[in-house]
Every structure is written in C-alpha cells, then in structure tokens.
Design an enzyme around this catalytic site. Structure first.
Site, PDB file in Angstrom:
ATOM      1  N   ARG A  59       0.820  -1.226   0.000  1.00  0.00           N
ATOM      2  CA  ARG A  59       0.000   0.000   0.000  1.00  0.00           C
ATOM      3  C   ARG A  59       0.848   1.269   0.000  1.00  0.00           C
ATOM      4  NH1 ARG A  59      -3.302  -3.807   3.227  1.00  0.00           N
ATOM      5  NH2 ARG A  59      -1.583  -3.553   4.654  1.00  0.00           N
ATOM      6  N   GLU A  96       6.029 -11.291  14.871  1.00  0.00           N
ATOM      7  CA  GLU A  96       5.526 -11.940  16.085  1.00  0.00           C
ATOM      8  C   GLU A  96       5.869 -13.441  16.041  1.00  0.00           C
ATOM      9  OE1 GLU A  96       1.405 -11.252  16.525  1.00  0.00           O
ATOM     10  OE2 GLU A  96       1.303 -12.222  18.490  1.00  0.00           O
TER      11      GLU A  96
HETATM   12  P1  AMP Z   1       4.677  -3.032  11.409  1.00  0.00           P
HETATM   13  O1  AMP Z   1       5.911  -3.587  10.760  1.00  0.00           O
HETATM   14  O2  AMP Z   1       4.244  -3.819  12.602  1.00  0.00           O
HETATM   15  O3  AMP Z   1       4.797  -1.555  11.690  1.00  0.00           O
HETATM   16  O4  AMP Z   1       3.490  -3.229  10.363  1.00  0.00           O
HETATM   17  C1  AMP Z   1       3.310  -2.355   9.321  1.00  0.00           C
HETATM   18  C2  AMP Z   1       2.835  -3.025   8.058  1.00  0.00           C
HETATM   19  O5  AMP Z   1       1.814  -3.999   8.301  1.00  0.00           O
HETATM   20  C3  AMP Z   1       2.227  -1.992   7.140  1.00  0.00           C
HETATM   21  O6  AMP Z   1       2.715  -2.222   5.814  1.00  0.00           O
HETATM   22  C4  AMP Z   1       0.732  -2.176   7.256  1.00  0.00           C
HETATM   23  O7  AMP Z   1       0.138  -2.081   5.988  1.00  0.00           O
HETATM   24  C5  AMP Z   1       0.533  -3.556   7.867  1.00  0.00           C
HETATM   25  N1  AMP Z   1      -0.343  -3.549   9.070  1.00  0.00           N
HETATM   26  C6  AMP Z   1       0.041  -3.862  10.343  1.00  0.00           C
HETATM   27  N2  AMP Z   1      -0.985  -3.782  11.197  1.00  0.00           N
HETATM   28  C7  AMP Z   1      -2.057  -3.381  10.482  1.00  0.00           C
HETATM   29  C8  AMP Z   1      -3.442  -3.087  10.807  1.00  0.00           C
HETATM   30  N3  AMP Z   1      -3.929  -3.185  12.064  1.00  0.00           N
HETATM   31  N4  AMP Z   1      -4.258  -2.682   9.806  1.00  0.00           N
HETATM   32  C9  AMP Z   1      -3.788  -2.572   8.541  1.00  0.00           C
HETATM   33  N5  AMP Z   1      -2.521  -2.838   8.172  1.00  0.00           N
HETATM   34  C10 AMP Z   1      -1.646  -3.240   9.118  1.00  0.00           C
END
Ligand code: AMP
Length: 176
Positions: A59, A96
């Site tokens: 995205r 995780e």
């Molecule tokens: P992180 O590495 O944990 O910061 O996760 C970020 C990536 O995971 C981004 O590319 C988001 O598009 C996706 N993502 C993680 N959690 C969500 C959520 N609750 N809703 C939508 N997309 C998420």
C-alpha cells in the site's frame, strides 16, 4: 482530518483474531479523502530536499507513487523477498512469529541521496525500520518516514523516534 479518518474502514479479526485491520481501500475509493491525503503530504514535503521517495509494499506504493509524481522525484519500491528482478540487497526482520525479508534494487539509491519513506500504516515499526536499514545500506539519508495511519498502542513511532528517525502521520487509531 476527520474526513480522512472517517473514510478508513475498520475490519475486526483480519487477517487473524484480535487484529483491528485499518482498511485504506475505502479512502482510496473516496476521491475527496484521497485528494486531501495527498494534499497534506504534498504541502508537508514540497520544498524539502528530497531525491527519492521509497514506498513499502504494497500500500506504500499507492501513496508513494502519487507523492513522487506530485513532487517530481523518483519512486523506489521496497518489496517482499523474491519480487525484484535486478541486483538487490535485503534485510530480514523479526515478526511476532517467524521473520520477513524486504529487498531493494542496489542501483535505486545512490550514496548521499535524501530519501522519504512512505507506507500506509505504522504498527510495531518493524517493517519501516527494515526499510530504513536497506536505504542506509545503500548510503541514502532518511529525511522522514511518513504514514497515513499510526497505531500508537503498538509503539512503532516511539521505537523509530528512539532510533533517531523523524516520523510523521496523518491520523491515529486507538482501540476500536
Ligand atoms: P509493522 O511492521 O508492525 O509496523 O506493520 C506495518 C505493516 O503492516 C504496514 O505495511 C501495514 O500495511 C501492515 N499492518 C500492520 N498492522 C495493520 C493493521 N492493524 N491494519 C492494517 N494494516 C496493518
């Protein structure tokens, strides 16, 4: 900002139980909200010294591509392992459960270039941190990391700020 916030749909328990998925496809499908989002990003970054915009799969490509067009700078995709055809460098980071790997073409960023990182959302910050490491491995300098959505409870912004990165987001979601 409320218009942007309202245009993002929340889908509980996707892709697994307990996750509140913030679905930005509804924002993309609402022209006024999408335009407002891009206008906020453009106003913040026009006039800044930016050579490249890096979008994180998938995205981040949508917002990053539109912003690169608006600012008249190059766009660089960071992709999941195995998708980029040319010479590439990779970084593996912890999830995780298990690990994930992201890659970038080695000739996409030159040493000393100023890079803006963009994705739709920051949660734990792991993906963005890996993206920053890829860019720095190529000698790029991170101007800022920009997101449409921050989930502050997951402390990704805090983690990246503690590592010295500047973070910007348009809206926060907490709880429901
Ligand atoms: P992180 O590495 O944990 O910061 O996760 C970020 C990536 O995971 C981004 O590319 C988001 O598009 C996706 N993502 C993680 N959690 C969500 C959520 N609750 N809703 C939508 N997309 C998420």
């Amino acid at each position: 900002m409320e218009e942007i916030r309202k245009s993002i749909r929340t889908i509980p328990d996707f892709p697994k139980e307990g996750i509140m998925f913030r679905d930005i496809t509804t924002l993309l499908n609402t022209p006024k909200a999408f335009k407002k989002t891009m206008d906020y990003f453009m106003i913040r970054y026009k006039g800044r010294k930016i050579d490249k915009i890096v979008g994180i799969e998938s995205r981040g490509f949508i917002f990053g591509g539109a912003l690169a067009y608006l600012l008249g700078v190059g766009f660089v995709p960071i992709r999941k392992k195995g998708k980029l055809p040319g010479d590439k460098t990779s970084v593996t980071y912890d999830l995780e459960y298990g690990t994930d790997t992201v890659e970038v073409h080695t000739d996409a960023i030159s040493p000393g270039e100023n890079v803006l990182v963009i994705d739709d959302l920051i949660a734990t910050g792991g993906t963005c941190l890996a993206a920053c490491q890829l860019i720095e491995n190529l000698g790029g300098k991170i101007v800022e990391c920009a997101f449409l959505v921050d989930l502050p409870e997951l402390k990704g912004t805090e983690k990246l700020k503690n590592k010295g990165y500047d973070i910007f987001s348009l809206v926060d979601f907490e709880g429901d």
